[in-house]
Design a protein around this motif. Structure first.
Motif, short mmCIF file in Angstrom:
data_model
loop_
_atom_site.label_atom_id
_atom_site.label_comp_id
_atom_site.label_asym_id
_atom_site.label_seq_id
_atom_site.Cartn_x
_atom_site.Cartn_y
_atom_site.Cartn_z
N PHE A 1 47.46 96.96 30.07
CA PHE A 1 48.60 97.79 29.68
C PHE A 1 48.08 99.08 29.06
N LYS B 1 47.46 86.22 38.10
CA LYS B 1 48.88 86.03 37.83
C LYS B 1 49.34 87.03 36.77
N LEU B 2 50.36 87.82 37.10
CA LEU B 2 50.91 88.81 36.19
C LEU B 2 52.24 88.33 35.61
N LYS B 3 52.68 88.97 34.54
CA LYS B 3 53.94 88.63 33.85
C LYS B 3 53.96 87.16 33.42
N ASP B 4 52.82 86.65 33.03
CA ASP B 4 52.73 85.27 32.56
C ASP B 4 52.85 85.33 31.04
N ASN B 5 54.09 85.32 30.54
CA ASN B 5 54.33 85.68 29.14
C ASN B 5 54.69 84.52 28.22
N SER C 1 45.15 85.35 34.24
CA SER C 1 46.54 85.71 34.00
C SER C 1 46.66 86.82 32.97
N SER C 2 47.72 87.60 33.09
CA SER C 2 48.02 88.68 32.16
C SER C 2 49.49 88.60 31.78
N VAL C 3 49.78 88.89 30.53
CA VAL C 3 51.16 88.89 30.06
C VAL C 3 51.97 90.02 30.70
N TYR C 4 51.30 91.09 31.06
CA TYR C 4 52.01 92.31 31.45
C TYR C 4 52.17 92.45 32.97
N ASP C 5 52.84 93.54 33.37
CA ASP C 5 53.11 93.78 34.78
C ASP C 5 51.85 94.08 35.57
N ASP C 6 50.82 94.52 34.89
CA ASP C 6 49.54 94.78 35.53
C ASP C 6 48.46 94.11 34.70
#
Length: 368
Positions: free
Chosen positions: A330, A43-47, A322-327
């Motif tokens: 970063f 999961k990306l953009k999980d901020n 999951s990652s906070v960023y678009d990919d």
């Protein structure tokens, strides 16, 4: 602008392409990451600040009516788990002397591309190792698989380990019965899988809240048979992992992937090769991993990063990276630093892995 400035601008414009291409290439070299990607478990953009999710721990109570008017009570059947986000980074630079030697924009851009590839490869190696780690004592670390496997046996012959006293995940206790509920005790003392509990678990039946957060930990040096070794008992244990998961988690909850340390994998091969055909997984082949074994519907694979002497049976539909960023990673830079007299670049990861622990199995040797 100087040639160096134009070159840096060219690197900055190209760097995202370098990063994306290298992530795509490297992820296919790491089996578990590839499997998570293909199963859409990244999961990306999980901020959000922390990772929170609900787990169902019980069902609405059933009462004997005896012809009486029902009393309506709002049930609370879920608990929320929460873990922090982990962060790690890799850095590199192109100093002034290196730029002077590598004259021309093309040469420097090619050098930058190589450095980005190396950064991403380092990040993947760190992630591949951390995914098996233990963050139970340090919440700033990546919550690797061993975070949920905090087990103990009372006797070396115990077939299974149970969550240790005080063991917790996501802010909730994993100890059997910590959230209430009861479990059957029909096998008696001689039939128990773990002599430290008065219950048939993981056989028998009971209330959902009794083991809603308890993973299964199978002791391959326990008394499953007369010869208490992984080599002698591995087929039995992989079958038990499938059966226990389906019985306690519902049909379709069984693990689809057994990840084994290299020695455990080769011993599993040796156990099968003399008596039955070794089946190859077509699905794993489609992911770019030909030769991956299939055993009773689940893939069996060795992993370089898997700790020696252990194995895991995984239901990847119950985990998410999951990652906070678009990919997944970063990239910052290249940015000129007067102090460093160099263009600096940094690749990083900010995210974590979450699990529903009851759908996971560990195979290890546990001693009292």
């Amino acid at each position: 602008m100087s040639l160096a400035d134009y070159t840096a601008e060219g690197i900055r414009n190209s760097a995202p392409k370098f990063l994306k291409g290298q992530i795509d290439n490297t992820i296919r070299g790491w089996f578990l990451a590839t499997f998570l990607k293909e199963a859409k478990r990244i999961k990306l953009k999980d901020n959000s600040h922390t990772i929170n999710w609900n787990v169902k721990c019980r069902r609405p109570a059933v009462y004997t009516s005896r012809g009486q008017r029902p009393q309506f009570v709002q049930s609370d059947n879920n608990v929320q788990l929460s873990i922090n986000r982990a962060r790690f980074e890799a850095v590199d630079k192109i100093d002034r002397d290196t730029m002077a030697i590598n004259q021309g924009e093309t040469q420097i851009v090619n050098l930058a591309e190589t450095k980005v590839k190396d950064l991403v490869a380092s990040m993947f190696e760190a992630l591949a190792t951390a995914i098996y780690g233990d963050a139970s004592a340090d919440s700033t670390l990546l919550a690797g698989l061993d975070t949920i496997f905090q087990g103990t046996v009372t006797d070396d012959n115990d077939k299974v380990a149970v969550p240790s006293s005080g063991s917790a995940y996501g802010g909730r206790s994993m100890v059997l019965g910590a959230n209430g509920g009861t479990w059957s005790y029909n096998l008696g003392a001689s039939g128990r899988y773990n002599t430290g509990i008065s219950a048939d678990w993981p056989e028998g039946s009971g209330d959902p809240q009794y083991d809603y957060l308890a993973p299964k930990m199978l002791n391959y040096t326990g008394a499953w048979s007369a010869t208490k070794t992984w080599a002698a008992q591995c087929e039995m244990l992989l079958r038990r992992a499938l059966v226990f998961m389906n019985a306690l988690g519902g049909e379709g909850s069984a693990p689809g992937l057994h990840m084994l340390a290299l020695a455990l994998y080769t011993q599993f091969q040796d156990a099968l090769v003399g008596r039955e055909r070794l089946y190859i997984s077509d699905y794993a082949k489609s992911l770019g991993f030909p030769g991956t074994l299939e055993f009773e519907g689940a893939m069996v694979r060795h992993d370089f990063a898997c700790p020696a002497g252990v194995g895991y049976s995984l239901n990847v539909n119950q985990m998410e990276l999951s990652s906070v960023y678009d990919d997944l990673f970063f990239l910052d830079g290249p940015t000129w630093s007067i102090e460093e007299q160099a263009y600096l670049m940094l690749s990083g990861f900010h995210g974590n892995i979450r699990y529903n622990p009851k759908y996971f199995v560990k195979h290890a040797s546990y001693t009292a």
